[in-house]
Design a protein around this motif. Structure first.
Motif, PDB file in Angstrom:
ATOM      1  N   TYR A  50       1.030  -1.216  -0.020  1.00  0.00           N
ATOM      2  CA  TYR A  50      -0.025  -0.218   0.123  1.00  0.00           C
ATOM      3  C   TYR A  50       0.909   1.318   0.058  1.00  0.00           C
ATOM      4  CZ  TYR A  50      -3.399   3.496   1.371  1.00  0.00           C
ATOM      5  OH  TYR A  50      -3.950   4.737   1.525  1.00  0.00           O
ATOM      6  N   ASN A  51       0.581   2.053  -0.924  1.00  0.00           N
ATOM      7  CA  ASN A  51       1.559   3.372  -1.030  1.00  0.00           C
ATOM      8  C   ASN A  51       2.982   2.860  -1.131  1.00  0.00           C
ATOM      9  OD1 ASN A  51      -0.598   5.282  -0.900  1.00  0.00           O
ATOM     10  ND2 ASN A  51      -0.175   6.005   0.988  1.00  0.00           N
ATOM     11  N   LYS A  52       3.219   2.067  -1.988  1.00  0.00           N
ATOM     12  CA  LYS A  52       4.524   1.697  -2.292  1.00  0.00           C
ATOM     13  C   LYS A  52       5.410   1.087  -1.140  1.00  0.00           C
ATOM     14  CE  LYS A  52       5.015   4.961  -6.219  1.00  0.00           C
ATOM     15  NZ  LYS A  52       6.041   6.199  -6.611  1.00  0.00           N
ATOM     16  N   ARG A  53       4.585   0.657  -0.288  1.00  0.00           N
ATOM     17  CA  ARG A  53       5.384  -0.042   0.902  1.00  0.00           C
ATOM     18  C   ARG A  53       4.808  -1.503   1.212  1.00  0.00           C
ATOM     19  NH1 ARG A  53       6.447   4.160   6.110  1.00  0.00           N
ATOM     20  NH2 ARG A  53       7.435   5.854   4.804  1.00  0.00           N
ATOM     21  N   SER A  54       5.446  -2.233   1.690  1.00  0.00           N
ATOM     22  CA  SER A  54       5.291  -3.840   1.727  1.00  0.00           C
ATOM     23  C   SER A  54       5.160  -3.949   3.306  1.00  0.00           C
ATOM     24  CB  SER A  54       6.468  -4.726   1.163  1.00  0.00           C
ATOM     25  OG  SER A  54       6.149  -5.828   1.443  1.00  0.00           O
ATOM     26  N   TYR A  55       4.115  -4.963   3.586  1.00  0.00           N
ATOM     27  CA  TYR A  55       3.771  -5.388   4.729  1.00  0.00           C
ATOM     28  C   TYR A  55       3.532  -6.803   4.726  1.00  0.00           C
ATOM     29  CZ  TYR A  55       2.493  -0.443   5.412  1.00  0.00           C
ATOM     30  OH  TYR A  55       2.606   1.108   5.360  1.00  0.00           O
ATOM     31  N   GLN A 170      -0.820   4.189  14.861  1.00  0.00           N
ATOM     32  CA  GLN A 170      -2.214   4.170  14.152  1.00  0.00           C
ATOM     33  C   GLN A 170      -2.353   4.005  13.111  1.00  0.00           C
ATOM     34  OE1 GLN A 170      -4.244   8.004  14.758  1.00  0.00           O
ATOM     35  NE2 GLN A 170      -6.299   6.978  14.515  1.00  0.00           N
ATOM     36  N   LYS A 171      -1.398   5.098  12.149  1.00  0.00           N
ATOM     37  CA  LYS A 171      -1.312   5.206  10.802  1.00  0.00           C
ATOM     38  C   LYS A 171      -0.888   4.024  10.015  1.00  0.00           C
ATOM     39  CE  LYS A 171      -0.548  10.275  10.673  1.00  0.00           C
ATOM     40  NZ  LYS A 171       0.554  11.184  10.456  1.00  0.00           N
ATOM     41  N   ASN A 172       0.072   3.281  10.817  1.00  0.00           N
ATOM     42  CA  ASN A 172       0.657   2.024  10.257  1.00  0.00           C
ATOM     43  C   ASN A 172      -0.255   0.954  10.358  1.00  0.00           C
ATOM     44  OD1 ASN A 172       2.152  -0.760  11.580  1.00  0.00           O
ATOM     45  ND2 ASN A 172       3.672   0.115  10.012  1.00  0.00           N
ATOM     46  N   LEU A 173      -1.044   0.870  11.200  1.00  0.00           N
ATOM     47  CA  LEU A 173      -2.230  -0.106  11.468  1.00  0.00           C
ATOM     48  C   LEU A 173      -3.228   0.050  10.062  1.00  0.00           C
ATOM     49  CD1 LEU A 173      -2.817  -0.344  15.324  1.00  0.00           C
ATOM     50  CD2 LEU A 173      -1.877  -2.135  13.891  1.00  0.00           C
ATOM     51  N   ILE A 174      -3.469   1.208  10.107  1.00  0.00           N
ATOM     52  CA  ILE A 174      -4.583   1.665   8.842  1.00  0.00           C
ATOM     53  C   ILE A 174      -3.880   1.407   7.368  1.00  0.00           C
ATOM     54  CG2 ILE A 174      -5.538   3.660   7.478  1.00  0.00           C
ATOM     55  CD1 ILE A 174      -5.729   4.869  10.527  1.00  0.00           C
ATOM     56  N   ASN A 175      -2.472   1.637   7.222  1.00  0.00           N
ATOM     57  CA  ASN A 175      -2.060   1.076   6.035  1.00  0.00           C
ATOM     58  C   ASN A 175      -1.912  -0.232   6.028  1.00  0.00           C
ATOM     59  OD1 ASN A 175      -1.405   3.852   5.515  1.00  0.00           O
ATOM     60  ND2 ASN A 175       0.867   3.772   6.190  1.00  0.00           N
ATOM     61  N   ASP A 227      -7.869  -5.737  16.125  1.00  0.00           N
ATOM     62  CA  ASP A 227      -7.428  -7.147  15.285  1.00  0.00           C
ATOM     63  C   ASP A 227      -6.010  -7.438  14.692  1.00  0.00           C
ATOM     64  OD1 ASP A 227      -8.290  -9.661  14.611  1.00  0.00           O
ATOM     65  OD2 ASP A 227      -8.693  -9.013  12.752  1.00  0.00           O
ATOM     66  N   MET A 228      -6.028  -6.031  13.903  1.00  0.00           N
ATOM     67  CA  MET A 228      -4.743  -5.936  13.246  1.00  0.00           C
ATOM     68  C   MET A 228      -3.600  -5.883  14.173  1.00  0.00           C
ATOM     69  SD  MET A 228      -3.335  -5.839  10.218  1.00  0.00           S
ATOM     70  CE  MET A 228      -4.665  -5.576   8.979  1.00  0.00           C
ATOM     71  N   ALA A 229      -3.644  -5.179  15.375  1.00  0.00           N
ATOM     72  CA  ALA A 229      -2.644  -4.996  16.240  1.00  0.00           C
ATOM     73  C   ALA A 229      -2.193  -6.162  16.780  1.00  0.00           C
ATOM     74  CB  ALA A 229      -3.127  -3.822  17.420  1.00  0.00           C
ATOM     75  N   PHE A 230      -3.101  -7.096  17.247  1.00  0.00           N
ATOM     76  CA  PHE A 230      -2.765  -8.260  17.843  1.00  0.00           C
ATOM     77  C   PHE A 230      -2.195  -9.466  16.805  1.00  0.00           C
ATOM     78  CE2 PHE A 230      -5.131  -6.772  21.593  1.00  0.00           C
ATOM     79  CZ  PHE A 230      -4.328  -7.416  22.659  1.00  0.00           C
ATOM     80  N   CYS A 231      -2.797  -9.362  15.616  1.00  0.00           N
ATOM     81  CA  CYS A 231      -2.267 -10.406  14.772  1.00  0.00           C
ATOM     82  C   CYS A 231      -0.935  -9.991  14.117  1.00  0.00           C
ATOM     83  CB  CYS A 231      -3.548 -10.625  13.826  1.00  0.00           C
ATOM     84  SG  CYS A 231      -4.855 -11.369  14.632  1.00  0.00           S
ATOM     85  N   ALA A 232      -1.103  -8.761  13.653  1.00  0.00           N
ATOM     86  CA  ALA A 232       0.340  -8.480  12.527  1.00  0.00           C
ATOM     87  C   ALA A 232       1.290  -7.736  13.477  1.00  0.00           C
ATOM     88  CB  ALA A 232      -0.349  -7.566  11.567  1.00  0.00           C
ATOM     89  N   GLY A 233       0.887  -7.214  14.752  1.00  0.00           N
ATOM     90  CA  GLY A 233       2.142  -6.512  15.493  1.00  0.00           C
ATOM     91  C   GLY A 233       1.844  -5.154  15.480  1.00  0.00           C
ATOM     92  N   LEU A 234       2.465  -4.348  16.676  1.00  0.00           N
ATOM     93  CA  LEU A 234       2.485  -3.091  16.599  1.00  0.00           C
ATOM     94  C   LEU A 234       3.631  -2.429  15.969  1.00  0.00           C
ATOM     95  CD1 LEU A 234       0.900  -2.115  20.234  1.00  0.00           C
ATOM     96  CD2 LEU A 234      -0.230  -1.813  17.982  1.00  0.00           C
ATOM     97  N   GLY A 235       3.545  -1.277  15.283  1.00  0.00           N
ATOM     98  CA  GLY A 235       4.694  -0.361  14.748  1.00  0.00           C
ATOM     99  C   GLY A 235       5.212  -0.951  13.756  1.00  0.00           C
ATOM    100  N   SER A 236       6.561  -0.768  13.196  1.00  0.00           N
ATOM    101  CA  SER A 236       7.196  -1.185  12.155  1.00  0.00           C
ATOM    102  C   SER A 236       8.121  -2.290  12.430  1.00  0.00           C
ATOM    103  CB  SER A 236       8.226   0.105  11.633  1.00  0.00           C
ATOM    104  OG  SER A 236       7.195   1.298  11.385  1.00  0.00           O
ATOM    105  N   LYS A 237       8.367  -2.932  11.385  1.00  0.00           N
ATOM    106  CA  LYS A 237       9.458  -3.996  11.147  1.00  0.00           C
ATOM    107  C   LYS A 237       9.168  -5.256  11.847  1.00  0.00           C
ATOM    108  CE  LYS A 237      13.426  -0.974  10.583  1.00  0.00           C
ATOM    109  NZ  LYS A 237      13.378  -0.973   9.112  1.00  0.00           N
ATOM    110  N   ASN A 238       7.741  -5.320  11.763  1.00  0.00           N
ATOM    111  CA  ASN A 238       7.131  -6.630  12.639  1.00  0.00           C
ATOM    112  C   ASN A 238       7.751  -8.034  12.136  1.00  0.00           C
ATOM    113  OD1 ASN A 238       4.083  -4.772  11.982  1.00  0.00           O
ATOM    114  ND2 ASN A 238       5.080  -4.692  13.903  1.00  0.00           N
TER     115      ASN A 238
END
Length: 252
Positions: A50-55, A170-175, A227-238
């Motif tokens: 999303y927006n040229k960033r990979s998750y 917050q922005k990271n979770l939305i992305n 849901d995203m926070a618990f499953c994918a992690g908080l912040g960057s570089k999860n």
């Protein structure tokens, strides 16, 4: 809202030696569990964008056991014969591949130079509400990169007392949500505040130095972002071993 957390235990015939910077080793072990080539290539080289960033939309914890010895001269930890990690992902396909490979493997697994086997796999249920007190099982990192007057890049890591710490998360979770579902969440509310004093952690991932924070936090937000926070992690570089969280009372 119920979500699953996977706890994996590796067992050896001898003590387990790991470098002080072992995140990339655990990451590599998890990637090897993907036994489907096209999906493995997707996770390694692309991920959800999303927006040229990979998750990559997964995270894992530090080794849960305390080291028996910290050898600063040789720059490694000496762990007991059995070590465990938590692993989580909001990507059901990735979670399925890793979990199925783990429970079906009969081979030895090398964790760095340590020959181990999977001795135990636990699926742990977490009932998640829209407000939770959480504990970090790997550091939370969030940052901004600036270009200096000398035209060089500089990374600034936010601490939990700066407002950007919460807004960036917050922005990271939305992305992440938009990368996975290709649409924004209906409700984008989310905040995080520390409880007690967070601890700064300096982690070396391959050749990069990353600053993060561990401790007890209170998070509150919409069902989608919790849901995203618990499953994918908080912040960057999860996917590099940062930001895995559990409910604070989970391991009591």
């Amino acid at each position: 809202m119920m979500r699953m957390l996977c706890k994996i235990t590796f067992s050896s015939n001898d003590k387990i030696f790991l470098p002080m910077s072992y995140n990339y080793i655990i990451q590599g072990v998890l990637y090897k569990f993907i036994n489907e080539d096209s999906f493995a290539d997707f996770m390694h080289n692309k991920g959800y964008t999303y927006n040229k960033r990979s998750y990559k939309l997964f995270s894992f914890s530090n080794v849960l056991e305390k080291p028996l010895l910290v050898d600063r001269e040789k720059k490694h930890f000496v762990f007991p014969k059995d070590i465990s990690i938590y692993f989580s992902s909001i990507d059901n396909e990735f979670f399925k591949y890793v979990f199925n490979s783990i429970i079906n493997t009969e081979d030895f697994i090398y964790v760095s130079q340590n020959r181990t086997s999977i001795s135990k796999v636990e699926l742990i249920k977490q009932k998640i509400s829209e407000k939770e007190v959480i504990k970090t099982m790997s550091p939370i990192t969030t940052y901004s990169t600036f270009v200096t007057f000398e035209n060089s890049k500089k990374t600034y890591y936010y601490n939990p007392y700066e407002k950007e710490f919460s807004t960036n998360i917050q922005k990271n979770l939305i992305n992440k949500y938009q990368a996975l579902y290709d649409e924004p969440p209906q409700n984008s509310e989310f905040s995080i505040v520390p409880r007690g004093t967070p601890h700064e952690k300096i982690i070396k991932y391959k050749d990069f130095i990353i600053k993060g924070y561990t401790g007890i936090f209170e998070i509150e937000g919409s069902k989608e972002l919790m849901d995203m926070a618990f499953c994918a992690g908080l912040g960057s570089k999860n996917s590099q071993g940062f930001g895995l969280i559990i409910k604070n009372d989970l391991d009591k």
